[in-house]
Design a protein around this motif. Structure first.
Motif, PDB file in Angstrom:
ATOM      1  N   LEU A   1      15.033 -12.088  -5.311  1.00 58.94           N
ATOM      2  CA  LEU A   1      14.352 -12.181  -4.010  1.00 58.94           C
ATOM      3  C   LEU A   1      14.442 -10.854  -3.267  1.00 58.94           C
ATOM      4  N   VAL A   2      15.635 -10.274  -3.257  1.00 61.23           N
ATOM      5  CA  VAL A   2      15.833  -8.992  -2.563  1.00 61.23           C
ATOM      6  C   VAL A   2      14.939  -7.919  -3.177  1.00 61.23           C
ATOM      7  N   ILE A   3      14.890  -7.901  -4.523  1.00 59.81           N
ATOM      8  CA  ILE A   3      14.064  -6.899  -5.203  1.00 59.81           C
ATOM      9  C   ILE A   3      12.588  -7.085  -4.833  1.00 59.81           C
ATOM     10  N   VAL A   4      12.120  -8.336  -4.839  1.00 63.02           N
ATOM     11  CA  VAL A   4      10.711  -8.613  -4.527  1.00 63.02           C
ATOM     12  C   VAL A   4      10.384  -8.175  -3.101  1.00 63.02           C
ATOM     13  N   VAL A   5      11.279  -8.491  -2.161  1.00 69.32           N
ATOM     14  CA  VAL A   5      11.053  -8.115  -0.758  1.00 69.32           C
ATOM     15  C   VAL A   5      10.964  -6.592  -0.635  1.00 69.32           C
ATOM     16  N   LEU A   6      11.937  -5.897  -1.246  1.00 73.64           N
ATOM     17  CA  LEU A   6      11.941  -4.432  -1.192  1.00 73.64           C
ATOM     18  C   LEU A   6      10.677  -3.865  -1.834  1.00 73.64           C
ATOM     19  N   TRP A   7      10.256  -4.504  -2.930  1.00 77.08           N
ATOM     20  CA  TRP A   7       9.067  -4.053  -3.651  1.00 77.08           C
ATOM     21  C   TRP A   7       7.821  -4.141  -2.753  1.00 77.08           C
ATOM     22  N   TYR A   8       7.656  -5.308  -2.111  1.00 77.26           N
ATOM     23  CA  TYR A   8       6.502  -5.472  -1.209  1.00 77.26           C
ATOM     24  C   TYR A   8       6.544  -4.430  -0.099  1.00 77.26           C
ATOM     25  N   ALA A   9       7.733  -4.208   0.463  1.00 72.66           N
ATOM     26  CA  ALA A   9       7.873  -3.237   1.547  1.00 72.66           C
ATOM     27  C   ALA A   9       7.472  -1.855   1.040  1.00 72.66           C
ATOM     28  N   ALA A  10       7.931  -1.506  -0.149  1.00 73.34           N
ATOM     29  CA  ALA A  10       7.613  -0.208  -0.730  1.00 73.34           C
ATOM     30  C   ALA A  10       6.115  -0.096  -0.999  1.00 73.34           C
ATOM     31  N   ALA A  11       5.505  -1.222  -1.446  1.00 73.80           N
ATOM     32  CA  ALA A  11       4.066  -1.219  -1.741  1.00 73.80           C
ATOM     33  C   ALA A  11       3.273  -0.907  -0.466  1.00 73.80           C
ATOM     34  N   VAL A  12       3.667  -1.539   0.636  1.00 65.49           N
ATOM     35  CA  VAL A  12       2.979  -1.287   1.906  1.00 65.49           C
ATOM     36  C   VAL A  12       3.111   0.193   2.255  1.00 65.49           C
ATOM     37  N   GLN A  13       4.327   0.695   2.171  1.00 64.66           N
ATOM     38  CA  GLN A  13       4.632   2.066   2.534  1.00 64.66           C
ATOM     39  C   GLN A  13       3.829   3.060   1.672  1.00 64.66           C
ATOM     40  N   LEU A  14       3.810   2.835   0.356  1.00 61.25           N
ATOM     41  CA  LEU A  14       3.201   3.805  -0.556  1.00 61.25           C
ATOM     42  C   LEU A  14       1.681   3.697  -0.585  1.00 61.25           C
ATOM     43  N   ASN A  15       1.156   2.507  -0.324  1.00 63.32           N
ATOM     44  CA  ASN A  15      -0.296   2.309  -0.441  1.00 63.32           C
ATOM     45  C   ASN A  15      -1.021   2.522   0.890  1.00 63.32           C
ATOM     46  N   LYS A  16      -0.292   2.729   1.990  1.00 67.29           N
ATOM     47  CA  LYS A  16      -0.961   2.791   3.297  1.00 67.29           C
ATOM     48  C   LYS A  16      -1.767   4.072   3.471  1.00 67.29           C
ATOM     49  N   ALA A  17      -1.348   5.157   2.750  1.00 67.81           N
ATOM     50  CA  ALA A  17      -2.075   6.424   2.892  1.00 67.81           C
ATOM     51  C   ALA A  17      -3.554   6.232   2.561  1.00 67.81           C
ATOM     52  N   TRP A  18      -3.809   5.462   1.467  1.00 64.37           N
ATOM     53  CA  TRP A  18      -5.197   5.240   1.033  1.00 64.37           C
ATOM     54  C   TRP A  18      -5.967   4.439   2.091  1.00 64.37           C
ATOM     55  N   VAL A  19      -5.270   3.473   2.732  1.00 62.56           N
ATOM     56  CA  VAL A  19      -5.897   2.647   3.760  1.00 62.56           C
ATOM     57  C   VAL A  19      -6.292   3.515   4.960  1.00 62.56           C
ATOM     58  N   TYR A  20      -5.361   4.360   5.385  1.00 56.05           N
ATOM     59  CA  TYR A  20      -5.639   5.249   6.525  1.00 56.05           C
ATOM     60  C   TYR A  20      -6.785   6.187   6.189  1.00 56.05           C
ATOM     61  N   ASP A  21      -6.775   6.702   4.959  1.00 54.28           N
ATOM     62  CA  ASP A  21      -7.799   7.617   4.491  1.00 54.28           C
ATOM     63  C   ASP A  21      -9.174   6.968   4.561  1.00 54.28           C
ATOM     64  N   GLN A  22      -9.271   5.720   4.069  1.00 52.52           N
ATOM     65  CA  GLN A  22     -10.535   4.982   4.089  1.00 52.52           C
ATOM     66  C   GLN A  22     -11.015   4.788   5.522  1.00 52.52           C
ATOM     67  N   ALA A  23     -10.067   4.402   6.406  1.00 48.21           N
ATOM     68  CA  ALA A  23     -10.433   4.136   7.793  1.00 48.21           C
ATOM     69  C   ALA A  23     -10.972   5.401   8.450  1.00 48.21           C
ATOM     70  N   GLU A  24     -10.319   6.542   8.137  1.00 49.51           N
ATOM     71  CA  GLU A  24     -10.723   7.795   8.749  1.00 49.51           C
ATOM     72  C   GLU A  24     -12.131   8.191   8.298  1.00 49.51           C
ATOM     73  N   ARG A  25     -12.385   7.999   6.979  1.00 47.24           N
ATOM     74  CA  ARG A  25     -13.716   8.336   6.448  1.00 47.24           C
ATOM     75  C   ARG A  25     -14.785   7.468   7.078  1.00 47.24           C
ATOM     76  N   ALA A  26     -14.479   6.204   7.307  1.00 50.52           N
ATOM     77  CA  ALA A  26     -15.444   5.282   7.888  1.00 50.52           C
ATOM     78  C   ALA A  26     -15.544   5.469   9.395  1.00 50.52           C
ATOM     79  N   GLY A  27     -14.702   6.358   9.958  1.00 43.81           N
ATOM     80  CA  GLY A  27     -14.720   6.591  11.392  1.00 43.81           C
ATOM     81  C   GLY A  27     -14.160   5.441  12.194  1.00 43.81           C
TER      82      GLY A  27
END
Lengths: 288, 259
Positions: A12-38
């Motif tokens: 459970l601890v590993i899964v929670v940490l994994w999800y947290a890490a996924a949010v952290q590592l994948n957010k750059a792409w989300v911000y990038d998309q938002a910026e391109r779309a204005g």
């Protein structure tokens, strides 16, 4: 029950940490998309949603990996090039052949070492030296040399597997075959037992616990060898090929699914050796 | 009438160690006759185990003569002259009790039928009949040691060499096994060499007590026991027993005084 609870907690601890890490590592792409779309940067809630199911995430989320694993294991015909069963079998067959070759070599060398002074002094340093060579450096050489001799596919990979797996067997068997104490050897010498009788009746049975410990390390090493052996062949087939093609095409989900498949195969192989070990040692009255 | 079985003449055995030579046996002269029960007693380092091992050709003397049944120890071993019992039972955990006793018989090439016959016979001799199918871990320490004695008896050696066989057992078990060894000796008429560092054990069991002392390992006294062959445990309270014990103790003390 008291064993399951701690294990589940850790998972459970590993899964929670994994999800947290996924949010952290994948957010750059989300911000990038938002910026391109204005558009304005999404808030935390939206961000979490947008990082969970990306096509090419930096770090896939656990459920993406599980879905991919299930789909490519059960959702495909086993002959399909996208089926993990197909690739898994290619790797397992090379692993098993390499394991048998490596174990045989390791046992034979160990038998030579304990019976021959010259081998005792000469073989071990070379065996240790062989393991200091990075396998990634030597694997392509083996593939290339074998290919020039017209040998492709299973055999070169098995040789690389054997190269990794003979060593733990060698070390364990030298220790195991030497494990009978002086008193046991003296006893056999009062019977005027020959070297062969000493080997079959005392040394070999005494070495069994050591052999099985080595086999567990050896079969895991064999799997690593087979996967490494699949990398330089140009991603044809096998779990190594899945890993390589995944990284060619930025398919991180595929890479992680193949990684997990490899880990599950390794765990299954070690478990099989462990089961044989328990059975054998119990029958020999040596169960610990 | 007394037929010599083991004869040592001016026997010397020197171990070369990193700290220089160690004189484990110096000028040992001893004759053991057929049917004798000989105990070797002395403090550690007196060479009692080394002497027993030399008889069994596990150590090789550096000087003097040692014969077993008129042969060299190596020849005697090939002729299966002796069975050896070590301090630990040393049974193979992967073999049953019967399987362990079968070990020397397999090595020496006895036929299957003869193996079974001999196993049954020696199991009976050490009172372990019915335990043949058990594994060593299912038996107590004393029973394991009895099984190892059975293993040494299985191939019909005339000489039984025992190196502190009961040293690791508690005193109650030890008393019982001592009684059993005496019974066994009476029934089989074997020549027994027995290493111990227990004075009561040596006096109770032996017809001949060899007192040894260390640095260099040598014999300081050889006592022919006047005790009768039939020995109940309470013989240990008799005057004769106490007198011999006293003489052994004196011998051990004398060996120590010149240190």
């Amino acid at each position: 029950m008291n064993r399951i609870l701690p294990v589940l907690t850790v998972v459970l601890v590993i899964v929670v940490l994994w999800y947290a890490a996924a949010v952290q590592l994948n957010k750059a792409w989300v911000y990038d998309q938002a910026e391109r779309a204005g558009e304005p940067a999404p808030g935390f809630g939206a961000l979490v949603g947008l990082t969970m199911n990306q096509d090419r995430p930096v770090l896939p989320t656990p459920h993406q990996v599980v879905v991919e694993l299930a789909k490519s294991t059960f959702g495909m015909a086993v002959t399909s090039k996208k089926s993990l069963v197909y690739h898994g079998w290619v790797t397992i067959s090379a692993t098993l052949l390499g394991f048998v070759m490596g174990t045989t070599l390791g046992v034979l060398l160990a038998v030579g070492i304990i019976h021959n002074k010259a081998m005792d002094l000469s073989v071990m340093p070379w065996a240790i030296a062989s393991q200091t060579i990075p396998i990634l450096a030597i694997a392509p050489m083996i593939i290339v040399v074998m290919n020039s001799m017209g040998i492709q596919g299973l055999i070169p990979k098995a040789i690389i597997s054997a190269f990794l797996s003979f060593f733990p067997v060698l070390v364990g068997m030298v220790k195991g075959l030497r494990s009978p104490d002086q008193m046991q050897l003296d006893l056999l010498s009062t019977y005027s037992a020959s070297q062969g009788q000493t080997f079959w009746k005392l040394r070999l049975p005494s070495s069994m616990p050591y052999l099985f410990t080595s086999l567990k390390v050896g079969i895991a090493a064999s799997l690593v060898g087979a996967i490494v052996g699949e990398l330089p062949t140009g991603a044809v087939a096998g779990l190594g090929a899945r890993l390589l093609s995944g990284s060619y095409y930025g398919q991180t989900v595929q890479i992680w699914a193949a990684l997990f498949a490899a880990a599950l195969v390794a765990a299954a192989l070690v478990a099989v050796v462990g089961a044989v070990e328990r059975r054998t040692l119990r029958r020999m009255g040596m169960a610990r | 009438m007394a037929e010599p079985v083991i004869v040592a003449r001016d026997l010397n055995l020197v171990f070369q160690t990193n700290d220089g030579p160690v004189h484990a046996l110096k000028d040992v002269n001893l004759t053991i006759n057929k049917g004798d029960f000989v105990s070797f007693i002395g403090p550690s380092g007196c060479g009692k185990t080394t002497f027993l091992r030399a008889i069994a050709a596990l150590e090789h003397p550096t000087g003097g003569v040692l014969t077993v049944n008129g042969m060299t120890p190596d020849e005697a071993r090939r002729k299966r002259a002796y069975g050896y019992v070590f301090q630990a039972a040393g049974l193979y955990p992967w073999r049953t009790i019967a399987g362990n006793i079968r070990l020397p018989l397999e090595i020496m090439g006895f036929s299957k039928a003869e193996q079974e016959e001999r196993i049954a016979q020696v199991l009976d001799l050490v009172e372990l009949s019915g335990f043949g199918k058990k594994f060593p871990w299912q038996l107590s320490g004393g029973m394991q040691q009895r099984a190892s004695i059975a293993r040494a008896l299985a191939f019909d050696a005339d000489i039984l060499l025992m190196d502190e066989p009961f040293g690791a057992l508690d005193e109650i078990v030890r008393d019982r096994l001592n009684e059993e060894v005496l019974k066994l000796w009476a029934r089989t008429g074997k020549t027994i060499g027995f290493v111990t560092h227990s004075i009561p054990e040596a006096v109770y069991l032996s017809t001949k007590i060899v007192v040894m002392s260390p640095r260099p390992g040598r014999i300081t006294d050889v006592i022919d026991s006047p005790l009768p062959k039939e020995r109940p445990l309470d013989i240990r309270d008799s005057a004769a027993f106490i007198e011999i014990s006293h003489r052994v103790r004196e011998g051990l003390r004398a060996g120590h005084s010149d240190e």
